[in-house]
Motif scaffolding. Structure first.
Motif, PDB file in Angstrom:
ATOM      1  N   VAL A 115      45.211  29.495  42.431  1.00 24.11           N
ATOM      2  CA  VAL A 115      46.320  30.238  41.838  1.00 24.11           C
ATOM      3  C   VAL A 115      46.145  30.343  40.329  1.00 24.11           C
ATOM      4  O   VAL A 115      46.322  31.413  39.721  1.00 24.11           O
ATOM      5  N   LEU A 116      45.779  29.245  39.688  1.00 27.87           N
ATOM      6  CA  LEU A 116      45.623  29.231  38.230  1.00 27.87           C
ATOM      7  C   LEU A 116      44.501  30.157  37.770  1.00 27.87           C
ATOM      8  O   LEU A 116      44.651  30.915  36.809  1.00 27.87           O
ATOM      9  N   VAL A 117      43.363  30.098  38.461  1.00 25.84           N
ATOM     10  CA  VAL A 117      42.225  30.943  38.090  1.00 25.84           C
ATOM     11  C   VAL A 117      42.561  32.411  38.265  1.00 25.84           C
ATOM     12  O   VAL A 117      42.280  33.241  37.387  1.00 25.84           O
ATOM     13  N   HIS A 118      43.170  32.768  39.383  1.00 24.27           N
ATOM     14  CA  HIS A 118      43.443  34.177  39.651  1.00 24.27           C
ATOM     15  C   HIS A 118      44.679  34.678  38.913  1.00 24.27           C
ATOM     16  O   HIS A 118      44.815  35.889  38.709  1.00 24.27           O
ATOM     17  N   MET A 119      45.544  33.786  38.492  1.00 20.09           N
ATOM     18  CA  MET A 119      46.597  34.174  37.570  1.00 20.09           C
ATOM     19  C   MET A 119      45.975  34.584  36.245  1.00 20.09           C
ATOM     20  O   MET A 119      46.356  35.602  35.654  1.00 20.09           O
ATOM     21  N   SER A 120      44.995  33.801  35.785  1.00 26.04           N
ATOM     22  CA  SER A 120      44.269  34.141  34.558  1.00 26.04           C
ATOM     23  C   SER A 120      43.595  35.500  34.685  1.00 26.04           C
ATOM     24  O   SER A 120      43.682  36.345  33.793  1.00 26.04           O
ATOM     25  N   LEU A 121      42.954  35.735  35.835  1.00 26.77           N
ATOM     26  CA  LEU A 121      42.282  37.010  36.068  1.00 26.77           C
ATOM     27  C   LEU A 121      43.281  38.161  36.109  1.00 26.77           C
ATOM     28  O   LEU A 121      43.049  39.227  35.511  1.00 26.77           O
ATOM     29  N   GLY A 122      44.405  37.982  36.824  1.00 24.95           N
ATOM     30  CA  GLY A 122      45.408  39.039  36.934  1.00 24.95           C
ATOM     31  C   GLY A 122      45.974  39.433  35.585  1.00 24.95           C
ATOM     32  O   GLY A 122      46.174  40.615  35.310  1.00 24.95           O
ATOM     33  N   GLY A 137      34.465  28.984  30.956  1.00 23.69           N
ATOM     34  CA  GLY A 137      33.922  30.264  30.502  1.00 23.69           C
ATOM     35  C   GLY A 137      34.958  31.366  30.518  1.00 23.69           C
ATOM     36  O   GLY A 137      35.019  32.201  29.605  1.00 23.69           O
ATOM     37  N   MET A 138      35.811  31.390  31.561  1.00 25.83           N
ATOM     38  CA  MET A 138      36.889  32.387  31.620  1.00 25.83           C
ATOM     39  C   MET A 138      37.854  32.196  30.458  1.00 25.83           C
ATOM     40  O   MET A 138      38.295  33.165  29.831  1.00 25.83           O
ATOM     41  N   ALA A 139      38.186  30.938  30.177  1.00 28.28           N
ATOM     42  CA  ALA A 139      39.100  30.647  29.071  1.00 28.28           C
ATOM     43  C   ALA A 139      38.506  31.081  27.740  1.00 28.28           C
ATOM     44  O   ALA A 139      39.202  31.667  26.891  1.00 28.28           O
ATOM     45  N   LEU A 192      51.141  36.806  40.461  1.00 29.49           N
ATOM     46  CA  LEU A 192      51.862  36.112  39.396  1.00 29.49           C
ATOM     47  C   LEU A 192      51.340  36.530  38.023  1.00 29.49           C
ATOM     48  O   LEU A 192      52.115  36.733  37.082  1.00 29.49           O
ATOM     49  N   GLY A 193      50.011  36.673  37.923  1.00 25.49           N
ATOM     50  CA  GLY A 193      49.421  37.084  36.653  1.00 25.49           C
ATOM     51  C   GLY A 193      49.880  38.464  36.226  1.00 25.49           C
ATOM     52  O   GLY A 193      50.257  38.674  35.064  1.00 25.49           O
ATOM     53  N   SER A 218      45.733  29.167  31.388  1.00 21.21           N
ATOM     54  CA  SER A 218      45.773  29.056  32.848  1.00 21.21           C
ATOM     55  C   SER A 218      44.409  28.657  33.403  1.00 21.21           C
ATOM     56  O   SER A 218      44.320  27.802  34.300  1.00 21.21           O
ATOM     57  N   ALA A 219      43.336  29.258  32.891  1.00 24.49           N
ATOM     58  CA  ALA A 219      41.988  28.925  33.358  1.00 24.49           C
ATOM     59  C   ALA A 219      41.629  27.481  33.020  1.00 24.49           C
ATOM     60  O   ALA A 219      41.003  26.782  33.830  1.00 24.49           O
ATOM     61  N   LEU A 220      42.010  27.021  31.848  1.00 17.88           N
ATOM     62  CA  LEU A 220      41.700  25.645  31.443  1.00 17.88           C
ATOM     63  C   LEU A 220      42.425  24.628  32.320  1.00 17.88           C
ATOM     64  O   LEU A 220      41.855  23.589  32.689  1.00 17.88           O
ATOM     65  N   ILE A 221      43.688  24.901  32.667  1.00 16.01           N
ATOM     66  CA  ILE A 221      44.444  23.981  33.518  1.00 16.01           C
ATOM     67  C   ILE A 221      43.811  23.879  34.906  1.00 16.01           C
ATOM     68  O   ILE A 221      43.938  22.856  35.590  1.00 16.01           O
ATOM     69  N   ALA A 222      43.103  24.942  35.324  1.00  8.57           N
ATOM     70  CA  ALA A 222      42.458  24.931  36.641  1.00  8.57           C
ATOM     71  C   ALA A 222      41.355  23.872  36.733  1.00  8.57           C
ATOM     72  O   ALA A 222      40.998  23.448  37.834  1.00  8.57           O
TER      73      ALA A 222
END
Length: 394
Positions: free
Chosen positions: A222-229, A289-291, A352-353, A375-379
């Protein structure tokens, strides 16, 4: 007798139904101006219809994988895709009915919602069902499973590059032909389903028990794809505000960026197949890397393309790694549950994102990208149990 005395189905062959149906979503975005022209509906009317009907993906993603039984996966997919094709035919027929004003706006919108909801509810079962099928076919080791899942992601991203190119060619010939692809893609997915090879051992056909999704799998996804969204949704507005370009150029740049992102992910995953990457390490470095990509784009708007490419590269490596971690050390029934949990979490995170991106953008244009980075970092700490499962299941 070993479960794998029959030859495993190629991951690319298995991934084709996912790749084709997944590309239908990109095709809908491309076809949106044509839909508006045919129906003479406003985008403010269509947006809620398409947005709310997407909730069907959440429901179907939870329900259908829990109906998976070994030896009957192809049969389930056939039924889902057959209904999906019918719903797409009705959707396109309704669009052309809009030309002749057969229905009023309210009835037309309601009918379009129903067809899109049915489509989402059925086609949402394809990804988790095929993924569960794939991991059961390639379960000799976590490394082999990770490699097979990477091939699956490569195939999916290849379709996301190829289908828009096909659509572009059709638009140049006759724009309405794009709508034929909305029917043709799920039909092709149905026709390309491979035969299920039943292993030469006794397999329990007891139906899986319904349960709530497992938080160990759901939370990091959820956290990773929230970041993506968040990052995806604000591309156009961010370009318009920070780059100061016209609406027409914004649309062109956004389309080119999305195509480049899909191509970048495909290339990254293809190259990664040459190396023995450790999924556990990728669950740390990929969200980082995403963050970093989101943070760079937030601080330096001119670097948005570079930041998005870094997000794409990181996500490309993360997708098969997270799928490998989700099913690590589980029996076939539990693997189907885990695949369903992962798919549901990805959809939920993306929704959610998208939901919070707009309000954050209204406060400050760079705020959504900073939220995506956080969000990505919390993942990373949230995926600790997945990393442990990979270590113990290796």
């Amino acid at each position: 007798m070993s479960q794998h005395e029959v030859s495993a189905i190629s991951p690319i062959v298995l991934a084709l139904p996912i790749a084709i149906t997944g590309a239908t979503q990109s095709l809908l975005v491309i076809a949106l101006p044509i839909i508006i022209a045919l129906t003479e509906l406003k985008i403010s009317q269509l947006s809620p219809v398409l947005g709310l009907s997407a909730l069907a993906f959440l429901i179907g993603g939870y329900v259908w994988p829990r109906r998976i039984m070994p030896g009957q996966r192809r049969q389930l997919l056939q039924r889902l895709l057959a209904v999906a094709v019918i719903s797409q035919i009705l959707f396109v027929v309704l669009l052309f009915a809009g030309i002749y004003e057969v229905f009023g706006a309210f009835i037309l919108l309601s009918a379009l919602f129903v067809t899109r909801f049915i489509y989402g509810f059925t086609v949402s079962g394809v990804y988790p069902t095929v993924q569960a099928w794939l991991v059961s076919e390639h379960s000799e080791s976590e490394q082999i499973r990770h490699r097979a899942l990477t091939y699956m992601s490569v195939t999916i991203n290849a379709a996301r590059v190829l289908v828009p190119l096909i659509a572009t060619g059709l638009i140049m010939y006759q724009s309405e032909m794009v709508l034929a692809l909305l029917i043709g893609l799920p039909l092709a997915a149905l026709l390309l389903l491979p035969r299920e090879q039943i292993p030469l051992i006794n397999v329990s056909l007891a139906a899986p028990v319904n349960r709530w999704p497992e938080i160990t799998i759901v939370l990091p996804a959820v956290l990773v794809h929230m970041s993506l969204g968040i990052a995806e949704f604000i591309i156009g507005p961010y370009l318009s505000v920070e780059w100061g370009i016209t609406l027409g150029n914004t649309l062109i740049y956004t389309a080119l960026l999305l195509a480049s992102i899909a191509a970048c992910m495909m290339l990254t995953q293809f190259i990664s197949l040459r190396y023995r990457l450790q999924p556990g390490q990728l669950l740390i470095w990929s969200p980082a890397g995403m963050a970093l990509g989101a943070f760079i784009a937030a601080i330096y708007p001119s670097t948005l393309p570079a930041g998005l490419m870094l997000i794409a590269i990181s996500l490309a490596l993360l997708l098969p790694a997270s799928a490998t971690g989700a099913v690590a050390g589980r029996d076939p029934k539990a693997q189907a549950h885990a695949s369903a949990d992962l798919y549901t979490a990805r959809i939920l995170g993306h929704l959610l994102g998208v939901t919070i991106a707009g309000p954050l953008f209204e406060i400050a244009s760079h705020l959504p990208l900073l939220a995506a980075a956080i969000s990505a970092l919390i993942a990373i700490p949230a995926s600790a149990k997945l990393r442990r499962a990979l270590t113990t299941g290796a």
